[in-house]
Scaffold this motif. Structure first.
Motif, PDB file in Angstrom:
ATOM      1  N   ARG A   1     -12.564  -6.213  32.173  1.00  0.00           N
ATOM      2  CA  ARG A   1     -11.169  -5.758  32.226  1.00  0.00           C
ATOM      3  C   ARG A   1     -10.748  -5.521  33.682  1.00  0.00           C
ATOM      4  NH1 ARG A   1     -13.167  -2.374  27.941  1.00  0.00           N
ATOM      5  NH2 ARG A   1     -12.382  -3.004  25.896  1.00  0.00           N
ATOM      6  N   LEU A   2     -10.635  -6.572  34.437  1.00  0.00           N
ATOM      7  CA  LEU A   2     -10.190  -6.467  35.819  1.00  0.00           C
ATOM      8  C   LEU A   2      -8.712  -6.832  35.902  1.00  0.00           C
ATOM      9  CD1 LEU A   2     -13.255  -8.041  37.669  1.00  0.00           C
ATOM     10  CD2 LEU A   2     -12.806  -5.647  37.139  1.00  0.00           C
ATOM     11  N   ASP A   3      -8.039  -6.303  36.920  1.00  0.00           N
ATOM     12  CA  ASP A   3      -6.585  -6.420  36.977  1.00  0.00           C
ATOM     13  C   ASP A   3      -6.070  -7.626  37.736  1.00  0.00           C
ATOM     14  OD1 ASP A   3      -6.257  -4.091  35.502  1.00  0.00           O
ATOM     15  OD2 ASP A   3      -6.417  -2.824  37.274  1.00  0.00           O
ATOM     16  N   SER A   4      -6.936  -8.365  38.414  1.00  0.00           N
ATOM     17  CA  SER A   4      -6.446  -9.500  39.195  1.00  0.00           C
ATOM     18  C   SER A   4      -7.522 -10.567  39.318  1.00  0.00           C
ATOM     19  CB  SER A   4      -6.020  -9.042  40.593  1.00  0.00           C
ATOM     20  OG  SER A   4      -7.151  -8.622  41.342  1.00  0.00           O
ATOM     21  N   ALA A   5      -7.067 -11.788  39.625  1.00  0.00           N
ATOM     22  CA  ALA A   5      -7.996 -12.902  39.821  1.00  0.00           C
ATOM     23  C   ALA A   5      -8.876 -12.678  41.040  1.00  0.00           C
ATOM     24  CB  ALA A   5      -7.213 -14.208  39.967  1.00  0.00           C
ATOM     25  N   SER A   6      -8.341 -12.003  42.066  1.00  0.00           N
ATOM     26  CA  SER A   6      -9.139 -11.759  43.277  1.00  0.00           C
ATOM     27  C   SER A   6     -10.301 -10.815  42.989  1.00  0.00           C
ATOM     28  CB  SER A   6      -8.254 -11.190  44.389  1.00  0.00           C
ATOM     29  OG  SER A   6      -7.652  -9.971  43.977  1.00  0.00           O
ATOM     30  N   GLU A   7     -10.069  -9.809  42.131  1.00  0.00           N
ATOM     31  CA  GLU A   7     -11.159  -8.923  41.740  1.00  0.00           C
ATOM     32  C   GLU A   7     -12.216  -9.686  40.962  1.00  0.00           C
ATOM     33  OE1 GLU A   7     -10.273  -4.843  40.287  1.00  0.00           O
ATOM     34  OE2 GLU A   7      -8.184  -5.487  40.445  1.00  0.00           O
ATOM     35  N   CYS A   8     -11.755 -10.606  40.121  1.00  0.00           N
ATOM     36  CA  CYS A   8     -12.675 -11.416  39.324  1.00  0.00           C
ATOM     37  C   CYS A   8     -13.524 -12.306  40.238  1.00  0.00           C
ATOM     38  CB  CYS A   8     -11.869 -12.261  38.334  1.00  0.00           C
ATOM     39  SG  CYS A   8     -12.859 -13.045  37.040  1.00  0.00           S
TER      40      CYS A   8
ATOM     41  N   CYS B   1     -23.883 -15.396  38.855  1.00  0.00           N
ATOM     42  CA  CYS B   1     -22.570 -15.886  38.412  1.00  0.00           C
ATOM     43  C   CYS B   1     -22.357 -17.316  38.899  1.00  0.00           C
ATOM     44  CB  CYS B   1     -21.465 -14.976  38.950  1.00  0.00           C
ATOM     45  SG  CYS B   1     -19.807 -15.534  38.498  1.00  0.00           S
ATOM     46  N   THR B   2     -22.069 -18.220  37.965  1.00  0.00           N
ATOM     47  CA  THR B   2     -21.893 -19.636  38.306  1.00  0.00           C
ATOM     48  C   THR B   2     -20.433 -20.075  38.291  1.00  0.00           C
ATOM     49  OG1 THR B   2     -22.335 -20.133  35.978  1.00  0.00           O
ATOM     50  CG2 THR B   2     -24.179 -20.324  37.503  1.00  0.00           C
ATOM     51  N   ALA B   3     -19.552 -19.328  37.639  1.00  0.00           N
ATOM     52  CA  ALA B   3     -18.134 -19.704  37.589  1.00  0.00           C
ATOM     53  C   ALA B   3     -17.342 -18.520  37.049  1.00  0.00           C
ATOM     54  CB  ALA B   3     -17.927 -20.924  36.701  1.00  0.00           C
ATOM     55  N   TYR B   4     -16.027 -18.560  37.303  1.00  0.00           N
ATOM     56  CA  TYR B   4     -15.161 -17.537  36.721  1.00  0.00           C
ATOM     57  C   TYR B   4     -13.800 -18.160  36.395  1.00  0.00           C
ATOM     58  CZ  TYR B   4     -12.177 -16.959  40.868  1.00  0.00           C
ATOM     59  OH  TYR B   4     -11.272 -17.162  41.868  1.00  0.00           O
ATOM     60  N   ALA B   5     -13.046 -17.471  35.539  1.00  0.00           N
ATOM     61  CA  ALA B   5     -11.662 -17.851  35.228  1.00  0.00           C
ATOM     62  C   ALA B   5     -10.886 -16.569  34.984  1.00  0.00           C
ATOM     63  CB  ALA B   5     -11.606 -18.759  34.007  1.00  0.00           C
ATOM     64  N   TYR B   6      -9.589 -16.620  35.268  1.00  0.00           N
ATOM     65  CA  TYR B   6      -8.730 -15.462  34.982  1.00  0.00           C
ATOM     66  C   TYR B   6      -7.597 -15.960  34.084  1.00  0.00           C
ATOM     67  CZ  TYR B   6      -6.727 -10.861  35.652  1.00  0.00           C
ATOM     68  OH  TYR B   6      -6.271  -9.589  35.434  1.00  0.00           O
ATOM     69  N   VAL B   7      -7.655 -15.550  32.811  1.00  0.00           N
ATOM     70  CA  VAL B   7      -6.750 -16.074  31.788  1.00  0.00           C
ATOM     71  C   VAL B   7      -5.838 -14.959  31.296  1.00  0.00           C
ATOM     72  CG1 VAL B   7      -6.622 -17.198  29.539  1.00  0.00           C
ATOM     73  CG2 VAL B   7      -8.489 -17.771  31.099  1.00  0.00           C
TER      74      VAL B   7
ATOM     75  N   TYR C   1      -8.835 -31.776  29.299  1.00  0.00           N
ATOM     76  CA  TYR C   1      -7.555 -32.019  28.666  1.00  0.00           C
ATOM     77  C   TYR C   1      -6.582 -32.507  29.738  1.00  0.00           C
ATOM     78  CZ  TYR C   1      -9.335 -29.278  24.716  1.00  0.00           C
ATOM     79  OH  TYR C   1     -10.081 -28.813  23.666  1.00  0.00           O
ATOM     80  N   SER C   2      -6.090 -33.691  29.602  1.00  0.00           N
ATOM     81  CA  SER C   2      -5.247 -34.264  30.653  1.00  0.00           C
ATOM     82  C   SER C   2      -3.875 -33.594  30.723  1.00  0.00           C
ATOM     83  CB  SER C   2      -5.076 -35.767  30.413  1.00  0.00           C
ATOM     84  OG  SER C   2      -4.535 -35.996  29.127  1.00  0.00           O
ATOM     85  N   TYR C   3      -3.456 -32.926  29.650  1.00  0.00           N
ATOM     86  CA  TYR C   3      -2.099 -32.406  29.587  1.00  0.00           C
ATOM     87  C   TYR C   3      -2.024 -30.884  29.537  1.00  0.00           C
ATOM     88  CZ  TYR C   3      -3.867 -32.673  24.848  1.00  0.00           C
ATOM     89  OH  TYR C   3      -4.680 -32.579  23.746  1.00  0.00           O
ATOM     90  N   SER C   4      -3.155 -30.208  29.403  1.00  0.00           N
ATOM     91  CA  SER C   4      -3.116 -28.752  29.268  1.00  0.00           C
ATOM     92  C   SER C   4      -4.473 -28.189  29.663  1.00  0.00           C
ATOM     93  CB  SER C   4      -2.746 -28.375  27.833  1.00  0.00           C
ATOM     94  OG  SER C   4      -2.537 -26.976  27.722  1.00  0.00           O
ATOM     95  N   GLY C   5      -4.872 -27.064  29.082  1.00  0.00           N
ATOM     96  CA  GLY C   5      -6.154 -26.477  29.410  1.00  0.00           C
ATOM     97  C   GLY C   5      -6.029 -25.360  30.432  1.00  0.00           C
ATOM     98  N   GLU C   6      -7.178 -24.828  30.840  1.00  0.00           N
ATOM     99  CA  GLU C   6      -7.231 -23.685  31.741  1.00  0.00           C
ATOM    100  C   GLU C   6      -7.892 -24.063  33.067  1.00  0.00           C
ATOM    101  OE1 GLU C   6      -5.825 -20.853  31.010  1.00  0.00           O
ATOM    102  OE2 GLU C   6      -5.378 -21.282  28.906  1.00  0.00           O
ATOM    103  N   ASP C   7      -7.764 -23.167  34.043  1.00  0.00           N
ATOM    104  CA  ASP C   7      -8.385 -23.358  35.360  1.00  0.00           C
ATOM    105  C   ASP C   7      -9.743 -22.674  35.394  1.00  0.00           C
ATOM    106  OD1 ASP C   7      -6.158 -24.713  36.244  1.00  0.00           O
ATOM    107  OD2 ASP C   7      -5.217 -22.931  37.111  1.00  0.00           O
ATOM    108  N   LEU C   8     -10.750 -23.404  35.838  1.00  0.00           N
ATOM    109  CA  LEU C   8     -12.094 -22.865  36.018  1.00  0.00           C
ATOM    110  C   LEU C   8     -12.438 -22.922  37.501  1.00  0.00           C
ATOM    111  CD1 LEU C   8     -14.840 -21.954  34.629  1.00  0.00           C
ATOM    112  CD2 LEU C   8     -15.518 -24.350  34.851  1.00  0.00           C
ATOM    113  N   PHE C   9     -12.991 -21.824  38.027  1.00  0.00           N
ATOM    114  CA  PHE C   9     -13.390 -21.768  39.425  1.00  0.00           C
ATOM    115  C   PHE C   9     -14.915 -21.849  39.482  1.00  0.00           C
ATOM    116  CE2 PHE C   9      -9.185 -20.033  39.201  1.00  0.00           C
ATOM    117  CZ  PHE C   9      -8.566 -20.521  40.356  1.00  0.00           C
TER     118      PHE C   9
END
Length: 845
Positions: free
Chosen positions: A378-385, A395-401, A419-427
């Motif tokens: 339960r973090l408040d921002s992508a930068s904290e994540c 940790c091998t990857a993160y996402a903030y959804v 997914y060529s038209y949608s999906g989420e961002d993975l870092f």
């Protein structure tokens, strides 16, 4: 008279017909206690939507009792009572009735019970069975309306509006769909549908016990792994319900007034959404899910992405290569991919690859079905994540959804789809060298090799010069004291050279990576160790506050116990903590060894130790619940770093409230590593003949047998959690009425479902019931008597930050009072004999 008599007869006939018609109309959807439903008879719901009775599938020799949609072709059976115990098709004497104990029972022709609702019913005099327009068959009390049993609680292969798919964490009950074995065989097949037990659940299709398909996590509006379905469809149809008091977590399916619909799990594992609009000639398939091969769970193996638009469909993530090139070229992708370049943090203790020294970075990958097995914070921002991930080597990857917040992965990344038209961002976390532009790689590689060769030559020459210089200085190092500036704040003494420090105290193989600070500088900073600068005192000695000239405030620990044990603890602390770096560990700034003086210099913690605030009635109100929960989480992160993520792998052995220091923002830092010990990752247990620790925090196996492990720290952490929740000391708490210590008192309240009564009264305006209950549960798991029953720190962090299901703790049975005479007060460095081990005990401060 004849006319009158004829009129009376006619009137009686009309009334009788009305009564009979009313009776049968009202009874068409109901079975009363004295009635039976026979083969060839059916119940029909009030609006003629569903029908209930006996049926035989096509080309089958078995008979079943079930519910189906009425008058919509083809016939769709939605529920079956005896799918595991079919009747023979030749058994025409079978019947359904309400038994003497009020249960619904299916009897075969020999009056043997084939199936029963099997519930406890207090009064069976007014029980009836009703088929509702929702397709729900309900066993209820006709007078009070109380429901004893309903078919929607026992799904088959069809998900109807009003049905639940989920689980009850308290009772262990699960509501799952299970497929038919074949089209004409309703017995349970290989496939089932349920939801995962995690903070943001997702639907899973399992093939027996193996994941076969998943929808991705629920973000409050939609499943993030189903980008093709618009969020508005979920708002109309799906509802996610979670009741912490009841322990239930489930999805339900709302009815639609415009059309009939249901979700069906087919015998092949495919999932169909089916609907019928008024006036339509037959059912229509609205959507089909689970399309091979990319929808099948983990088709491409770890760290690979499946794309149905590409050929071949599987490709490794950037920075990864196939684990087996031969298998990959043959179209066998199950082995997946492995890293081409190790992460920087994984190379600690190894020889770094040439040019690899820059910090790991993250590569953004867009339009993905995110991997499975995410830990959610339960973090408040992508930068904290991002920071959380970067600070944890596993940790091998993160996402903030949106709606889920921080998702973090450790280890392999499984079941990804493009997914060529949608999906989420993975870092994706990669070594820095993997993020260099491809056109520059060859040049950079050549430059790295040349630099490495030059560095080796230069290092060899420098080493030769250094050795020559050392030989020249051997007879000169005692001629006088010299000093030089350390920044703008202090001086390093040369009166005690590094070589002389090892003699009698340290070993050459235990290098200290710390500046050696002159005693005069430290004495000046603390005003010659005046009493008003004294912060406290422990088994090691007093601690003073100081201020370096033009530098930071410091805390100075001065060794008062100059016995072999005291010097050993001094050595242990400076050798270990100088190699550690974590935001939840206290930072060591330097040390001093001059004559009889042994001092350690730390960063100063303005809010001092946790016990000063937690056990002081005038101060504890400053520790509201968010601060206490943050302290619990911070200590957990620090312990995980010590146990698994640091280069040394350390067991602290003396974790307690007085060894948790608080900075200006009340963030916790673990301190006092005098008793800490290193261990190998493959080691499970370590034995010692000198048991040293603090009464009230020591685990049973350590206190009694001298056996310690990571789980010893886990026990101490559990005591710490219970003290933070209650605001009471374990060493001094005693519940007189039942002769209980703090641990047993916590378990008593938890087992009676009165966990919130254990909470410190000062938290009444700031507490979260869910977090308090979860922390109490975790704390009790940590203080289990046997180490194998305690979770690891990695498990604990996951439990603290998610709604994952935890095992039930057993009652704590170990009481240190049994083995220690408590008539006198325990004092610092007090000795006692426990099973022939010498134990150094200090009362929790």
């Amino acid at each position: 008279m004849g006319f009158r008599q004829a009129w009376k007869v006619l009137l009686i006939c009309l009334i009788s017909c009305y009564i009979i018609q009313t009776y049968y109309c009202n009874a068409s959807d109901t079975i009363q206690q004295s009635w039976k439903l026979l083969v060839g008879e059916t119940l029909t719901s009030a609006s003629q939507v569903f029908e209930f009775g006996f049926f035989t599938p096509a080309n089958s020799d078995k008979r079943y009792l079930g519910i189906w949609f009425k008058n919509i072709p083809p016939i769709k059976v939605v529920w079956i009572a005896n799918r595991e115990s079919p009747l023979k098709v030749s058994d025409s004497a079978a019947s359904l009735s309400i038994s003497e104990n009020g249960n619904l029972v299916l009897l075969d022709g020999t009056q043997t019970v084939i199936w029963s609702s099997n519930v406890s019913i207090s009064s069976n005099k007014t029980v009836a069975v009703v088929l509702l327009d929702s397709g729900n068959l309900v066993l209820k009390d006709n007078v009070s309306g109380q429901t004893f049993w309903e078919s929607l609680d026992y799904p088959c292969d069809t998900f109807l509006p009003g049905m639940k798919i989920g689980f009850n964490s308290k009772t262990g009950e699960k509501w799952l769909l299970s497929s038919w074995q074949k089209e004409n065989d309703p017995s349970p097949g290989n496939f089932s549908i349920g939801i995962s037990e995690q903070l943001s659940p997702q639907f899973f299709v399992w093939n027996k016990f193996t994941p076969y398909y998943r929808t991705g996590e629920w973000n409050g509006l939609k499943f993030i792994g189903l980008p093709c379905i618009d969020s508005a469809a979920y708002i109309i149809q799906f509802v996610f319900q979670q009741d912490f008091q009841e322990g239930t977590t489930y999805f339900t399916f709302l009815p639609n007034t415009s059309f009939l619909n249901f979700v069906e799990l087919q015998s092949t594992g495919s999932v169909q959404v089916v609907q019928w609009t008024n006036g339509a000639p037959a059912w229509e398939i609205y959507a089909t899910m689970v399309h091979a091969p990319c929808d099948i769970y983990n088709t491409c193996g770890p760290s690979a992405v499946c794309s149905k638009h590409n050929f071949p469909i599987c490709s490794c993530l950037r920075g990864f290569v196939p684990q087996s090139g031969d298998e990959w070229s043959k179209g066998n992708w199950t082995g997946g991919c492995v890293r081409r370049t190790e992460l920087l943090c994984q190379q600690k203790g190894n020889t770094l690859s040439p040019g690899v020294g820059l910090q790991d970075r993250f590569l953004k990958l867009s339009g993905l079905k995110l991997p499975d097995l995410a830990a959610i914070f339960r973090l408040d921002s992508a930068s904290e994540c991002e920071k959380l991930c970067l600070n944890n080597c596993s940790c091998t990857a993160y996402a903030y959804v949106a709606g889920i917040r921080c998702m973090v992965w450790s280890g392999d990344l499984l079941d990804m789809q493009d997914y060529s038209y949608s999906g989420e961002d993975l870092f994706l976390r990669l070594a820095y060298s993997e993020l260099v532009f491809p056109g520059k790689r060859k040049f950079k590689r050549t430059l790295i090799i040349c630099s490495a060769v030059f560095s080796c030559l230069f290092s060899g020459f420098a080493l030769f010069c250094l050795l020559k210089h050392k030989i020249h200085q051997t007879g000169q190092k005692r001629k006088g004291a010299r000093s030089f500036s350390l920044g703008h704040s202090c001086c390093i003494s040369k009166d005690y050279t590094v070589e002389s420090l090892w003699v009698g105290h340290l070993k050459k193989e235990d290098p200290i990576e710390l500046p050696l600070i002159e005693f005069e500088v430290i004495a000046t900073s603390t005003n010659n160790f005046k009493e008003e600068n004294k912060l406290g005192e422990g088994g090691f000695g007093p601690v003073f506050k100081g201020k370096l000239k033009d530098g930071p405030e410091i805390a100075v620990k001065r060794l008062s116990n100059r016995t072999g044990q005291g010097i050993e603890e001094f050595k242990n602390e400076i050798v270990l903590i100088s190699k550690l770096q974590h935001r939840n560990l206290v930072r060591l700034l330097g040390c001093c060894i001059e004559g009889e003086e042994f001092l350690i210099i730390y960063e100063y913690m303005p809010n001092r130790s946790l016990d000063k605030s937690l056990f002081d009635a005038s101060q504890k109100e400053l520790l509201d619940w968010p601060k206490r929960f943050n302290i619990i989480q911070g200590v957990a992160r620090g312990l995980l770093y010590l146990h698994r993520d640091s280069c040394l792998n350390i067991i602290h052995r003396d974790l307690k409230v007085s060894n948790i220091l608080l900075d200006e923002d009340m963030n916790p830092k673990i301190s006092d590593f005098g008793l800490a010990r290193t261990f190998q990752k493959q080691q499970q247990l370590v034995h010692t003949h000198r048991v040293a620790g603090t009464y009230g925090y020591m685990s049973p196996e350590y206190a009694l047998r001298g056996v310690f492990s990571e789980k010893s720290d886990v026990f101490s952490f559990g005591v710490l959690i219970l003290e933070i929740i209650s605001g009471k000391k374990n060493s001094s708490f005693h519940y007189v009425e039942e002769n209980l210590n703090l641990l047993n008192y916590a378990w008593k309240l938890w087992s009676e479902q009165r966990g919130l009564d254990f909470m410190d009264g000062t938290l009444i305006n700031s507490f979260s019931p869910e977090e308090i209950t979860r922390c109490l549960h975790v704390g009790l798991l940590c203080v289990q008597e046997h180490p194998r029953d305690r979770p690891t720190m990695a498990d604990i962090i996951l439990m603290l930050n998610s709604e994952m299901k935890c095992s039930s703790p057993k009652q704590p049975t170990f009481k240190f009072e049994t083995y220690l005479d408590l008539d006198g007060s325990a004092k610092d460095n007090e000795r006692c004999s426990v099973n022939e081990f010498s134990a150094s005990l200090s009362q929790g401060r």
